[in-house]
Enzyme design. Structure first.
Site, PDB file in Angstrom:
ATOM      1  N   PRO A   2       0.982  -1.196  -0.020  1.00 44.54           N
ATOM      2  CA  PRO A   2      -0.079   0.237  -0.111  1.00 44.54           C
ATOM      3  C   PRO A   2       1.054   1.272   0.044  1.00 44.54           C
ATOM      4  CG  PRO A   2      -0.668  -1.445   1.790  1.00 44.54           C
ATOM      5  CD  PRO A   2       0.659  -2.196   1.214  1.00 44.54           C
ATOM      6  N   GLU A   3       0.500   2.357  -0.926  1.00 47.04           N
ATOM      7  CA  GLU A   3       1.291   3.424  -0.923  1.00 47.04           C
ATOM      8  C   GLU A   3       0.433   4.820  -0.473  1.00 47.04           C
ATOM      9  OE1 GLU A   3       2.922   4.134  -4.896  1.00 47.04           O
ATOM     10  OE2 GLU A   3       2.978   1.927  -4.964  1.00 47.04           O
TER      11      GLU A   3
END
Ligand code: ZN
Length: 280
Positions: A2-3
């Site tokens: 996840p960014e």
């Protein structure tokens, strides 16, 4: 992994359900999550406190608890936070008992972490050691980017991925931003012109915002707290689009390696540098 947009998607979905609630019990089932602190230590520091704000910095999700206790989560590769999951799995590592709600941290690969900071100074110091400015911070200007880039020979892709310089950008959004700015990922960042860095700044913000608007990208394990996938993967301009036409010029998108990561470019829109940079 996840960014920024994926973590922000989680934060937005969870905040209305956790803010203002008492954390009655924090059940840490996997000691690795909070090591080197013991699960009992972390639980004792957090239990019976109210969740004030659910915040985000870079790819960190921050539970600001009453009494200035901060529980700072990183989901790493496969971590997911599920709200009121129907059942536990063998990969349920942590359970937050919030009275009306139960929040589970599920993480098959077990790289996710929960770290504790006591007091705002300790919390700020923790973040400052690890993260540069947020791309949505008003201080994230062309001038700021020029200061960071000046004299640096690292490839611009590696530069974008360095959390200590810019917080929250990972492999997906770096590729998308470089394509938008028409910059080849192997260009040495210090050789970029002023206008290119300004384009890059705008492209980073635009890519992240598009990701947030699509509720994140689900190319691997990312799910929101209800187990729902994001849709940004359907809007990728170049990332994972090897062999397909560039959306701008229809040249075939190619895959190469930059900063040790699979990287996607349009070889026409993003002209390769004449000299290869030092690989980082
Ligand atoms: Zn193109």
């Amino acid at each position: 992994m996840p960014e920024l947009p994926e973590v922000e998607t989680i934060r937005r979905a969870l905040a209305p359900h956790v803010e203002g609630r008492a954390l009655g019990r924090l059940e840490v089932r996997d000691a690795r999550w909070c090591a080197p602190l013991a699960p009992a230590e972390v639980a004792a520091a957090c239990e019976q406190r109210t969740v004030g704000r659910l915040g985000r910095r870079g790819k960190y999700l921050v539970f600001a608890l009453s009494g200035d206790v901060f529980l700072t989560l990183h989901l790493r590769m496969t971590g997911t936070l599920l709200l009121d999951a129907a059942s536990d799995t063998p990969h349920t590592r942590v359970v937050f008992d919030l009275g009306a709600h139960r929040l589970s941290f599920v993480d098959p690969r077990r790289f996710g972490t929960g770290e504790l900071q006591l007091g705002p100074d300790a919390h700020e110091a923790f973040l400052a050691r690890r993260l540069g400015l947020e791309p949505f911070d008003p201080g994230f200007t062309g001038a700021h980017l020029r200061d960071l880039a000046r004299g640096r020979r690292a490839p611009v892709k590696a530069f974008l991925l360095d959390q200590k310089r810019i917080a929250g950008v990972g492999n997906i959004y770096a590729d998308e931003a470089l394509f938008r700015a028409r910059i080849h990922p192997l260009r040495a960042v210090g050789t970029l012109k002023r206008a290119q860095l300004e384009d890059l700044r705008e492209a980073v913000i635009a890519s992240l915002q598009a990701g947030i608007d699509a509720k994140g990208a689900s190319i691997d394990d990312f799910r929101d707290p209800y187990g729902v996938q994001g849709s940004f993967q359907d809007q990728f301009l170049v990332h994972l689009r090897e062999g397909r036409p560039c959306p701008r010029c229809e040249t075939t998108i190619v895959k190469l390696r930059a900063a040790g990561r699979g990287t996607y470019v349009c070889p026409r829109c993003q002209r390769p540098p004449r000299r290869a940079t030092t690989q980082a």
